[in-house]
Design a protein around this motif. Structure first.
Motif, PDB file in Angstrom:
ATOM      1  N   ASN A  61      -6.808 -21.871  -6.192  1.00  0.00           N
ATOM      2  CA  ASN A  61      -7.339 -20.912  -5.215  1.00  0.00           C
ATOM      3  C   ASN A  61      -8.346 -19.948  -5.817  1.00  0.00           C
ATOM      4  OD1 ASN A  61      -5.649 -22.072  -3.365  1.00  0.00           O
ATOM      5  ND2 ASN A  61      -4.170 -20.402  -3.352  1.00  0.00           N
ATOM      6  N   GLU A  62      -9.450 -19.744  -5.100  1.00  0.00           N
ATOM      7  CA  GLU A  62     -10.346 -18.654  -5.449  1.00  0.00           C
ATOM      8  C   GLU A  62      -9.860 -17.413  -4.708  1.00  0.00           C
ATOM      9  OE1 GLU A  62     -14.330 -19.643  -4.202  1.00  0.00           O
ATOM     10  OE2 GLU A  62     -13.890 -19.359  -2.102  1.00  0.00           O
ATOM     11  N   GLU A  63     -10.267 -16.240  -5.204  1.00  0.00           N
ATOM     12  CA  GLU A  63      -9.879 -14.997  -4.562  1.00  0.00           C
ATOM     13  C   GLU A  63     -11.127 -14.172  -4.275  1.00  0.00           C
ATOM     14  OE1 GLU A  63      -5.491 -13.903  -6.200  1.00  0.00           O
ATOM     15  OE2 GLU A  63      -7.124 -13.402  -7.550  1.00  0.00           O
ATOM     16  N   VAL A  64     -11.083 -13.477  -3.137  1.00  0.00           N
ATOM     17  CA  VAL A  64     -12.097 -12.483  -2.818  1.00  0.00           C
ATOM     18  C   VAL A  64     -11.366 -11.164  -2.608  1.00  0.00           C
ATOM     19  CG1 VAL A  64     -13.884 -11.746  -1.208  1.00  0.00           C
ATOM     20  CG2 VAL A  64     -13.640 -14.181  -1.769  1.00  0.00           C
ATOM     21  N   TYR A  65     -11.705 -10.178  -3.414  1.00  0.00           N
ATOM     22  CA  TYR A  65     -11.121  -8.842  -3.278  1.00  0.00           C
ATOM     23  C   TYR A  65     -12.123  -7.949  -2.554  1.00  0.00           C
ATOM     24  CZ  TYR A  65      -7.481  -9.916  -6.761  1.00  0.00           C
ATOM     25  OH  TYR A  65      -6.414 -10.446  -7.436  1.00  0.00           O
ATOM     26  N   ILE A  66     -11.619  -7.175  -1.629  1.00  0.00           N
ATOM     27  CA  ILE A  66     -12.432  -6.173  -0.933  1.00  0.00           C
ATOM     28  C   ILE A  66     -11.791  -4.820  -1.228  1.00  0.00           C
ATOM     29  CG2 ILE A  66     -13.279  -5.356   1.294  1.00  0.00           C
ATOM     30  CD1 ILE A  66     -12.766  -8.312   2.293  1.00  0.00           C
ATOM     31  N   ILE A  67     -12.543  -3.958  -1.889  1.00  0.00           N
ATOM     32  CA  ILE A  67     -11.985  -2.658  -2.250  1.00  0.00           C
ATOM     33  C   ILE A  67     -12.020  -1.743  -1.025  1.00  0.00           C
ATOM     34  CG2 ILE A  67     -12.078  -0.716  -3.871  1.00  0.00           C
ATOM     35  CD1 ILE A  67     -11.670  -3.607  -5.123  1.00  0.00           C
ATOM     36  N   VAL A  68     -10.856  -1.255  -0.648  1.00  0.00           N
ATOM     37  CA  VAL A  68     -10.731  -0.416   0.547  1.00  0.00           C
ATOM     38  C   VAL A  68     -10.881   1.060   0.187  1.00  0.00           C
ATOM     39  CG1 VAL A  68      -9.152   0.322   2.393  1.00  0.00           C
ATOM     40  CG2 VAL A  68      -9.252  -2.098   1.721  1.00  0.00           C
ATOM     41  N   LYS A  69     -10.259   1.461  -0.923  1.00  0.00           N
ATOM     42  CA  LYS A  69     -10.198   2.895  -1.234  1.00  0.00           C
ATOM     43  C   LYS A  69     -10.148   3.112  -2.742  1.00  0.00           C
ATOM     44  CE  LYS A  69      -7.198   6.855  -0.173  1.00  0.00           C
ATOM     45  NZ  LYS A  69      -5.941   7.226   0.511  1.00  0.00           N
ATOM     46  N   GLY A  70     -10.830   4.120  -3.204  1.00  0.00           N
ATOM     47  CA  GLY A  70     -10.720   4.540  -4.598  1.00  0.00           C
ATOM     48  C   GLY A  70     -11.672   3.824  -5.549  1.00  0.00           C
ATOM     49  N   LYS A  71     -11.397   3.998  -6.845  1.00  0.00           N
ATOM     50  CA  LYS A  71     -12.212   3.412  -7.908  1.00  0.00           C
ATOM     51  C   LYS A  71     -11.305   2.704  -8.895  1.00  0.00           C
ATOM     52  CE  LYS A  71     -15.994   6.745  -8.013  1.00  0.00           C
ATOM     53  NZ  LYS A  71     -16.693   7.750  -8.786  1.00  0.00           N
ATOM     54  N   GLY A  72     -11.833   1.633  -9.484  1.00  0.00           N
ATOM     55  CA  GLY A  72     -11.033   0.919 -10.466  1.00  0.00           C
ATOM     56  C   GLY A  72     -11.908   0.070 -11.350  1.00  0.00           C
ATOM     57  N   VAL A  73     -11.257  -0.694 -12.196  1.00  0.00           N
ATOM     58  CA  VAL A  73     -11.936  -1.641 -13.080  1.00  0.00           C
ATOM     59  C   VAL A  73     -11.289  -3.004 -12.898  1.00  0.00           C
ATOM     60  CG1 VAL A  73     -12.306  -2.310 -15.481  1.00  0.00           C
ATOM     61  CG2 VAL A  73     -12.705   0.057 -14.773  1.00  0.00           C
ATOM     62  N   PHE A  74     -12.108  -4.011 -12.674  1.00  0.00           N
ATOM     63  CA  PHE A  74     -11.649  -5.397 -12.703  1.00  0.00           C
ATOM     64  C   PHE A  74     -12.061  -5.980 -14.046  1.00  0.00           C
ATOM     65  CE2 PHE A  74     -10.068  -7.483  -8.772  1.00  0.00           C
ATOM     66  CZ  PHE A  74      -9.870  -6.336  -8.016  1.00  0.00           C
ATOM     67  N   THR A  75     -11.116  -6.580 -14.752  1.00  0.00           N
ATOM     68  CA  THR A  75     -11.416  -7.263 -16.006  1.00  0.00           C
ATOM     69  C   THR A  75     -11.422  -8.755 -15.714  1.00  0.00           C
ATOM     70  OG1 THR A  75     -10.337  -5.483 -17.231  1.00  0.00           O
ATOM     71  CG2 THR A  75     -10.744  -7.542 -18.420  1.00  0.00           C
ATOM     72  N   ASN A 101      -6.461   1.079 -11.786  1.00  0.00           N
ATOM     73  CA  ASN A 101      -6.985   2.252 -11.088  1.00  0.00           C
ATOM     74  C   ASN A 101      -7.554   3.212 -12.116  1.00  0.00           C
ATOM     75  OD1 ASN A 101      -7.432   4.571  -9.618  1.00  0.00           O
ATOM     76  ND2 ASN A 101      -5.450   4.561  -8.592  1.00  0.00           N
ATOM     77  N   THR A 102      -8.833   3.546 -11.986  1.00  0.00           N
ATOM     78  CA  THR A 102      -9.455   4.488 -12.919  1.00  0.00           C
ATOM     79  C   THR A 102      -9.949   5.742 -12.200  1.00  0.00           C
ATOM     80  OG1 THR A 102     -11.576   3.363 -12.668  1.00  0.00           O
ATOM     81  CG2 THR A 102     -10.188   2.682 -14.536  1.00  0.00           C
ATOM     82  N   GLY A 103      -9.658   5.835 -10.914  1.00  0.00           N
ATOM     83  CA  GLY A 103     -10.146   6.994 -10.157  1.00  0.00           C
ATOM     84  C   GLY A 103      -9.054   8.004  -9.864  1.00  0.00           C
ATOM     85  N   LYS A 104      -9.379   8.925  -8.982  1.00  0.00           N
ATOM     86  CA  LYS A 104      -8.391   9.914  -8.526  1.00  0.00           C
ATOM     87  C   LYS A 104      -7.747   9.379  -7.251  1.00  0.00           C
ATOM     88  CE  LYS A 104      -9.982  14.030 -10.734  1.00  0.00           C
ATOM     89  NZ  LYS A 104      -9.519  13.571 -12.039  1.00  0.00           N
ATOM     90  N   GLY A 105      -6.429   9.489  -7.160  1.00  0.00           N
ATOM     91  CA  GLY A 105      -5.729   9.026  -5.970  1.00  0.00           C
ATOM     92  C   GLY A 105      -5.517   7.521  -5.988  1.00  0.00           C
ATOM     93  N   VAL A 106      -5.173   6.995  -4.832  1.00  0.00           N
ATOM     94  CA  VAL A 106      -4.802   5.581  -4.707  1.00  0.00           C
ATOM     95  C   VAL A 106      -6.041   4.679  -4.750  1.00  0.00           C
ATOM     96  CG1 VAL A 106      -3.805   3.889  -3.101  1.00  0.00           C
ATOM     97  CG2 VAL A 106      -2.707   6.117  -3.411  1.00  0.00           C
ATOM     98  N   PHE A 107      -5.893   3.523  -5.401  1.00  0.00           N
ATOM     99  CA  PHE A 107      -6.901   2.458  -5.426  1.00  0.00           C
ATOM    100  C   PHE A 107      -6.291   1.315  -4.609  1.00  0.00           C
ATOM    101  CE2 PHE A 107      -8.522  -1.262  -8.103  1.00  0.00           C
ATOM    102  CZ  PHE A 107      -9.806  -1.245  -7.579  1.00  0.00           C
ATOM    103  N   SER A 108      -6.949   0.934  -3.517  1.00  0.00           N
ATOM    104  CA  SER A 108      -6.358  -0.125  -2.692  1.00  0.00           C
ATOM    105  C   SER A 108      -7.395  -1.181  -2.344  1.00  0.00           C
ATOM    106  CB  SER A 108      -5.726   0.456  -1.429  1.00  0.00           C
ATOM    107  OG  SER A 108      -6.701   1.029  -0.598  1.00  0.00           O
ATOM    108  N   TYR A 109      -6.897  -2.380  -2.099  1.00  0.00           N
ATOM    109  CA  TYR A 109      -7.790  -3.511  -1.858  1.00  0.00           C
ATOM    110  C   TYR A 109      -7.107  -4.592  -1.046  1.00  0.00           C
ATOM    111  CZ  TYR A 109      -5.116  -4.550  -6.073  1.00  0.00           C
ATOM    112  OH  TYR A 109      -4.097  -4.679  -6.977  1.00  0.00           O
ATOM    113  N   ILE A 110      -7.943  -5.439  -0.474  1.00  0.00           N
ATOM    114  CA  ILE A 110      -7.498  -6.632   0.252  1.00  0.00           C
ATOM    115  C   ILE A 110      -7.845  -7.820  -0.630  1.00  0.00           C
ATOM    116  CG2 ILE A 110      -7.875  -8.051   2.307  1.00  0.00           C
ATOM    117  CD1 ILE A 110      -8.914  -5.390   3.670  1.00  0.00           C
ATOM    118  N   CYS A 111      -6.936  -8.771  -0.770  1.00  0.00           N
ATOM    119  CA  CYS A 111      -7.224  -9.990  -1.527  1.00  0.00           C
ATOM    120  C   CYS A 111      -7.090 -11.191  -0.599  1.00  0.00           C
ATOM    121  CB  CYS A 111      -6.259 -10.127  -2.702  1.00  0.00           C
ATOM    122  SG  CYS A 111      -6.547 -11.642  -3.649  1.00  0.00           S
TER     123      CYS A 111
END
Ligand code: ZN
Length: 131
Positions: A61-75, A101-111
């Motif tokens: 499976n391939e994945e597509v992430y959509i960042i909903v809220k906040g900031k982060g780092v994908f490695t 999560n590298t930001g302030k508050g919650v980091f959320s996403y849809i996969c």
């Protein structure tokens, strides 16, 4: 923690709600509740300073992430990419991935997860306009 509340389910369709996505927290998979057959969709969140505690890849499976809220780092294969609300990340099955999560508050996403190479028709090549 958010919950996926089934609002309606009939032969051929289902409607459910997580509430306001900006307030989403937790990890929820859609497949079992909504009986999807060609795609798995999950909603995930990391609290401030939190990381996914493992690397992973997929068999098919391939994945597509959509960042909903906040900031982060994908490695991705050992390389860091800063992402934020509104960003979309597509990842092939063999790519080793994790995120934090590298930001302030919650980091959320849809996969969105689907079998790589399985998309044969889409949008207007699959849609049938009825009057
Ligand atoms: Zn995955």
């Amino acid at each position: 923690m958010s919950e996926l509340q089934l609002k309606s389910k009939e032969a051929g369709y289902a409607i459910a709600s997580l509430g306001d996505l900006r307030d989403f927290e937790g990890k929820i998979f859609v497949k079992d509740v909504m009986e999807t057959t060609g795609v798995e969709i999950s909603f995930g969140s990391l609290s401030e300073g939190q990381c996914v505690p493992f690397n992973h890849k997929h068999k098919q499976n391939e994945e597509v992430y959509i960042i909903v809220k906040g900031k982060g780092v994908f490695t991705l294969d050992g390389k860091d990419y800063e992402v934020a609300s509104g960003d979309v990340i597509r990842i092939a099955p063999e790519v080793v991935r994790t995120n934090r999560n590298t930001g302030k508050g919650v980091f959320s996403y849809i996969c969105i997860q689907s079998k790589a190479g399985s998309l044969e028709q889409y949008t207007m090549t699959d849609g049938i306009i009825l009057q």
